[in-house]
Design a protein around this motif. Structure first.
Motif, PDB file in Angstrom:
ATOM      1  N   VAL A  94      30.152  -5.747   7.743  1.00  0.00           N
ATOM      2  CA  VAL A  94      30.221  -4.980   8.990  1.00  0.00           C
ATOM      3  C   VAL A  94      30.493  -5.981  10.115  1.00  0.00           C
ATOM      4  O   VAL A  94      29.801  -6.985  10.242  1.00  0.00           O
ATOM      5  CB  VAL A  94      28.903  -4.224   9.262  1.00  0.00           C
ATOM      6  N   GLY A 102      31.740  -6.530  14.305  1.00  0.00           N
ATOM      7  CA  GLY A 102      32.049  -6.033  15.660  1.00  0.00           C
ATOM      8  C   GLY A 102      32.521  -7.201  16.503  1.00  0.00           C
ATOM      9  O   GLY A 102      31.991  -8.305  16.384  1.00  0.00           O
ATOM     10  N   LEU A 103      33.539  -6.975  17.334  1.00  0.00           N
ATOM     11  CA  LEU A 103      34.118  -8.084  18.088  1.00  0.00           C
ATOM     12  C   LEU A 103      33.953  -7.911  19.591  1.00  0.00           C
ATOM     13  O   LEU A 103      34.088  -6.804  20.114  1.00  0.00           O
ATOM     14  CB  LEU A 103      35.616  -8.200  17.774  1.00  0.00           C
ATOM     15  N   GLU A 104      33.682  -9.017  20.241  1.00  0.00           N
ATOM     16  CA  GLU A 104      33.743  -9.061  21.701  1.00  0.00           C
ATOM     17  C   GLU A 104      34.932  -9.960  22.035  1.00  0.00           C
ATOM     18  O   GLU A 104      34.863 -11.170  21.849  1.00  0.00           O
ATOM     19  CB  GLU A 104      32.448  -9.645  22.262  1.00  0.00           C
ATOM     20  N   VAL A 108      34.636  -4.842  24.112  1.00  0.00           N
ATOM     21  CA  VAL A 108      33.583  -4.814  23.091  1.00  0.00           C
ATOM     22  C   VAL A 108      33.869  -3.684  22.102  1.00  0.00           C
ATOM     23  O   VAL A 108      34.002  -2.527  22.504  1.00  0.00           O
ATOM     24  CB  VAL A 108      32.197  -4.600  23.738  1.00  0.00           C
ATOM     25  N   SER A 109      33.974  -4.039  20.825  1.00  0.00           N
ATOM     26  CA  SER A 109      34.215  -2.994  19.820  1.00  0.00           C
ATOM     27  C   SER A 109      32.894  -2.504  19.258  1.00  0.00           C
ATOM     28  O   SER A 109      31.879  -3.188  19.330  1.00  0.00           O
ATOM     29  CB  SER A 109      35.071  -3.534  18.668  1.00  0.00           C
ATOM     30  N   ARG A 110      32.905  -1.346  18.681  1.00  0.00           N
ATOM     31  CA  ARG A 110      31.788  -0.893  17.847  1.00  0.00           C
ATOM     32  C   ARG A 110      31.897  -1.666  16.534  1.00  0.00           C
ATOM     33  O   ARG A 110      32.967  -2.176  16.188  1.00  0.00           O
ATOM     34  CB  ARG A 110      31.910   0.607  17.562  1.00  0.00           C
ATOM     35  N   PRO A 111      30.818  -1.690  15.765  1.00  0.00           N
ATOM     36  CA  PRO A 111      30.885  -2.445  14.505  1.00  0.00           C
ATOM     37  C   PRO A 111      31.626  -1.645  13.431  1.00  0.00           C
ATOM     38  O   PRO A 111      31.059  -1.272  12.418  1.00  0.00           O
ATOM     39  CB  PRO A 111      29.414  -2.658  14.144  1.00  0.00           C
ATOM     40  N   ASN A 149      30.886 -10.792  15.559  1.00  0.00           N
ATOM     41  CA  ASN A 149      29.558 -10.432  15.055  1.00  0.00           C
ATOM     42  C   ASN A 149      29.673  -9.975  13.614  1.00  0.00           C
ATOM     43  O   ASN A 149      30.464  -9.073  13.309  1.00  0.00           O
ATOM     44  CB  ASN A 149      28.961  -9.311  15.896  1.00  0.00           C
ATOM     45  N   SER A 161      27.609  -8.897   9.926  1.00  0.00           N
ATOM     46  CA  SER A 161      26.404  -8.632   9.138  1.00  0.00           C
ATOM     47  C   SER A 161      26.845  -8.094   7.784  1.00  0.00           C
ATOM     48  O   SER A 161      28.020  -7.759   7.590  1.00  0.00           O
ATOM     49  CB  SER A 161      25.486  -7.627   9.846  1.00  0.00           C
ATOM     50  N   PHE A 179      21.453   1.675  14.397  1.00  0.00           N
ATOM     51  CA  PHE A 179      21.778   0.327  13.933  1.00  0.00           C
ATOM     52  C   PHE A 179      20.816  -0.200  12.873  1.00  0.00           C
ATOM     53  O   PHE A 179      21.107  -1.181  12.202  1.00  0.00           O
ATOM     54  CB  PHE A 179      21.792  -0.658  15.123  1.00  0.00           C
ATOM     55  N   LEU A 216      21.963  -1.037   9.471  1.00  0.00           N
ATOM     56  CA  LEU A 216      22.818  -2.203   9.245  1.00  0.00           C
ATOM     57  C   LEU A 216      21.979  -3.468   9.129  1.00  0.00           C
ATOM     58  O   LEU A 216      20.822  -3.503   9.538  1.00  0.00           O
ATOM     59  CB  LEU A 216      23.813  -2.351  10.406  1.00  0.00           C
ATOM     60  N   GLY A 217      22.595  -4.503   8.581  1.00  0.00           N
ATOM     61  CA  GLY A 217      21.896  -5.783   8.455  1.00  0.00           C
ATOM     62  C   GLY A 217      21.819  -6.510   9.792  1.00  0.00           C
ATOM     63  O   GLY A 217      22.457  -6.113  10.767  1.00  0.00           O
ATOM     64  N   ARG A 224      22.766  -9.178  12.449  1.00  0.00           N
ATOM     65  CA  ARG A 224      24.065  -9.812  12.661  1.00  0.00           C
ATOM     66  C   ARG A 224      23.935 -11.219  13.220  1.00  0.00           C
ATOM     67  O   ARG A 224      22.948 -11.556  13.871  1.00  0.00           O
ATOM     68  CB  ARG A 224      24.889  -8.977  13.636  1.00  0.00           C
ATOM     69  N   GLU A 277      26.385 -13.950  15.526  1.00  0.00           N
ATOM     70  CA  GLU A 277      27.567 -13.925  16.386  1.00  0.00           C
ATOM     71  C   GLU A 277      28.231 -15.293  16.337  1.00  0.00           C
ATOM     72  O   GLU A 277      27.596 -16.306  16.625  1.00  0.00           O
ATOM     73  CB  GLU A 277      27.113 -13.595  17.817  1.00  0.00           C
ATOM     74  N   LYS A 336      19.492 -16.057  19.236  1.00  0.00           N
ATOM     75  CA  LYS A 336      20.105 -15.039  20.089  1.00  0.00           C
ATOM     76  C   LYS A 336      19.250 -14.789  21.322  1.00  0.00           C
ATOM     77  O   LYS A 336      18.062 -14.522  21.225  1.00  0.00           O
ATOM     78  CB  LYS A 336      20.251 -13.741  19.276  1.00  0.00           C
TER      79      LYS A 336
HETATM   80  P1  ADP Z   1      25.308  -8.587  22.846  1.00  0.00           P
HETATM   81  O1  ADP Z   1      25.851  -8.228  24.186  1.00  0.00           O
HETATM   82  O2  ADP Z   1      23.898  -9.025  22.860  1.00  0.00           O
HETATM   83  O3  ADP Z   1      26.168  -9.551  22.117  1.00  0.00           O
HETATM   84  P2  ADP Z   1      25.975  -5.885  21.902  1.00  0.00           P
HETATM   85  O4  ADP Z   1      25.046  -4.786  21.519  1.00  0.00           O
HETATM   86  O5  ADP Z   1      26.822  -5.695  23.104  1.00  0.00           O
HETATM   87  O6  ADP Z   1      25.197  -7.243  21.956  1.00  0.00           O
HETATM   88  O7  ADP Z   1      26.922  -6.076  20.632  1.00  0.00           O
HETATM   89  C1  ADP Z   1      27.823  -7.056  20.550  1.00  0.00           C
HETATM   90  C2  ADP Z   1      28.762  -6.790  19.405  1.00  0.00           C
HETATM   91  O8  ADP Z   1      28.062  -6.810  18.164  1.00  0.00           O
HETATM   92  C3  ADP Z   1      29.479  -5.459  19.454  1.00  0.00           C
HETATM   93  O9  ADP Z   1      30.843  -5.706  19.231  1.00  0.00           O
HETATM   94  C4  ADP Z   1      28.888  -4.685  18.306  1.00  0.00           C
HETATM   95  O10 ADP Z   1      29.819  -3.835  17.708  1.00  0.00           O
HETATM   96  C5  ADP Z   1      28.499  -5.774  17.345  1.00  0.00           C
HETATM   97  N1  ADP Z   1      27.403  -5.422  16.438  1.00  0.00           N
HETATM   98  C6  ADP Z   1      26.256  -4.805  16.738  1.00  0.00           C
HETATM   99  N2  ADP Z   1      25.495  -4.668  15.628  1.00  0.00           N
HETATM  100  C7  ADP Z   1      26.178  -5.227  14.601  1.00  0.00           C
HETATM  101  C8  ADP Z   1      25.909  -5.418  13.211  1.00  0.00           C
HETATM  102  N3  ADP Z   1      24.781  -5.029  12.641  1.00  0.00           N
HETATM  103  N4  ADP Z   1      26.839  -6.051  12.472  1.00  0.00           N
HETATM  104  C9  ADP Z   1      27.981  -6.485  13.027  1.00  0.00           C
HETATM  105  N5  ADP Z   1      28.284  -6.322  14.317  1.00  0.00           N
HETATM  106  C10 ADP Z   1      27.392  -5.713  15.109  1.00  0.00           C
END
Ligand code: ADP
Ligand code: MG
Length: 504
Positions: A24, A26-28, A173-176, A215, A217, A233, A236-237, A239, A241, A292
């Protein structure tokens, strides 16, 4: 339940693990806004300028200096949001994220935590095999970039270059929703492509124009579906970053490594710690940078120097009305209007300049498929040899269309067309005139071909006998005629005449 599938590829399963795991991701993505001036100052954003030459007093954190919002940066963020089919928030605000960096002298970064300018959107991510997945965008906010600390110029001193300090970034910011390393790379490429179409980010990854925090996991098969149903969330495992990745190849390698590392920890009965990691491309591994930190660690608060920003819907509508045709639409149109394959349409729409060139050739030559073949196979191949892009092509669309028209009119054979292309590429000129002047015209005059066939038949009685036994050997005569005419004889006509004369 949200439908994220679109002939979605199977999630990547990590081979070599004791049990089954899925990824899984997710990208910033941090995309530098394409503008002349910085987010809150009039200093230039030019890349590669003399160090510390593009610095306004406010960028240097001088006392009493106040930020002034650059309207063009706001317009670019709105444009990007619209290009990602996202909601535009007509009211947004700027917050201070407090931390000390030597290359950010203010002592805080101005960002948008609570009220970002762009809300939820989506990106269609296509994989090379024809499968595709929709990746949801959670938000896009505007923020300042930091400058550069330089530690490798002197053994005893560090230097700071504030040229990049205060340059506008869009954090996307993408969803995961990303399920494998290749998909992560394809997602970044697609964002890059869309922003280049929009003109909102140059997407030059080498210059750090576009970089991603990745990110990662791992979870058990079935858990992601539970997350999807509930958006909870906890299915999910944990994560990790991986910070600041500016290469598609390294993004993929880092994800592979990180997935294996996390799986090994969990399979050994351990627990993954949520942390920020760095990828070391030389060693091919990620290592811990810091545990983190949470939003509250930064003591975010609304920036008192900047009023909340209110945008008129009519201004957004004006921007929406002026958006260019985007990659998905252009590709669909190329397939529908020119009968191109999915692959050819993808190649030709990768960059707007390529697409425009192709359209000019296809229109002029009135043949989309031939135009696609010539642009992709001959022209791109030739340009690549010299490391040129389409804007540096010595062959204009009109010249390439000219060559294609000669082929379509049966004036030249396919083989001669390649020679002609090389002449036009290296020497320039009008293709039709070159064909005339150099006698490259295909011989369709059957009288001339008949004479050549007669001569070859007369000179090779043994071959004639053999061909009469085995008609496949007629090909030998065709080859001889082509040779005798310097490749200019019309192959179809030669075939017919040889067959007839041999009585096959
Ligand atoms: P932060 O700002 O602390 O980095 P966010 O909640 O904004 O945290 O999430 C940052 C990124 O992490 C988002 O792109 C989200 O999709 C991704 N993310 C959140 N949970 C997971 C996960 N369990 N596995 C992979 N990516 C994740
Ligand atoms: Mg983050």
């Amino acid at each position: 339940m949200l439908d994220l599938t679109y002939d979605a590829p199977k999630p990547k399963v990590i081979a070599g693990a004791k049990e089954d795991w899925e990824l899984v991701i997710g990208l910033e993505v941090h995309a530098q806004v394409a503008t002349n001036a910085k987010l809150f100052s009039g200093a230039s954003t030019e890349f590669g300028a003399e160090p510390n030459s593009n610095v306004a007093f406010v960028d240097a954190g001088m006392p009493g200096m106040l930020p002034v919002l650059n309207e063009e940066c706001v317009a670019q963020a709105v444009r990007t949001g619209l290009g990602l089919k996202a909601a535009i928030n007509l009211r947004c605000a700027f917050d201070r994220k407090n931390y000390f960096y030597p290359d950010l002298p203010q002592g805080y970064q101005i960002s948008q935590l609570y009220h970002p300018i762009v809300g939820e959107g989506e990106v269609l991510v296509e994989m090379g095999d024809g499968t595709a997945r929709v990746v949801r965008i959670e938000r896009i906010h505007l923020e300042q970039d930091a400058g550069k600390s330089i530690h490798d110029m002197d053994p005893h001193m560090s230097f700071v270059d504030l040229n990049r300090t205060g340059v506008a970034l869009m954090e996307i910011v993408s969803r995961p929703d990303i399920r494998g390393p290749e998909e992560a790379a394809a997602y970044v490429s697609k964002l890059r492509q869309i922003m280049r179409y929009l003109g909102t980010c140059d997407g030059n990854m080498q210059n750090g124009n576009l970089r991603a925090d990745v990110n990662v996991s791992v979870c058990r098969p079935g858990d992601y579906e539970k997350y999807q149903e509930t958006q909870d969330f906890s299915h999910l495992g944990t994560r990790c970053e991986i910070k600041n990745m500016n290469s598609l190849r390294f993004i993929q390698q880092a994800i592979e490594y990180e997935a294996r590392r996390q799986i090994a920890i969990v399979e050994d009965g351990g627990k993954v710690d949520q942390e920020t990691r760095l990828y070391d491309p030389d060693k091919g591994e990620t290592r811990s940078m810091r545990s983190k930190e949470e939003a509250h660690d930064y003591r975010y608060f609304p920036d008192p120097d900047l009023l909340p920003l209110e945008i008129d819907q009519s201004w957004v509508d004006d921007i929406a009305g002026a958006l260019p045709e985007l990659p998905d639409q252009k590709k669909a149109r190329f397939i529908a209007d020119f009968g191109l394959s999915d692959y050819d349409a993808s190649v030709l729409t990768a960059e707007t300049d390529n697409a425009a060139y192709f359209e000019a050739v296809a229109g002029d030559a009135a043949d989309g498929k031939l135009a696609a073949n010539w642009v992709i196979n001959e022209l791109f191949g030739r340009l690549k040899k010299e490391d040129h892009d389409i804007t540096e092509s010595p062959v204009s669309p009109a010249q390439l269309a000219g060559i294609i028209k000669l082929i379509k009119a049966d004036a030249i054979s396919g083989k001669i067309a390649k020679d002609l292309f090389e002449i036009v590429y290296t020497e320039g000129g009008n293709p039709a005139e070159i064909v005339e002047a150099r006698g490259m015209k295909q011989v369709t005059d059957t009288g001339a071909i008949e004479t050549a066939v007669d001569e070859i038949i007369a000179a090779n009685p043994a071959q004639v006998e053999k061909a009469k036994q085995n008609p496949k050997l007629a090909g030998w005569f065709v080859g001889q005629v082509m040779k005798a005419t310097g490749g200019k004889a019309n192959p179809k006509a030669v075939n017919q005449i040889v067959t007839a004369k041999l009585g096959l």
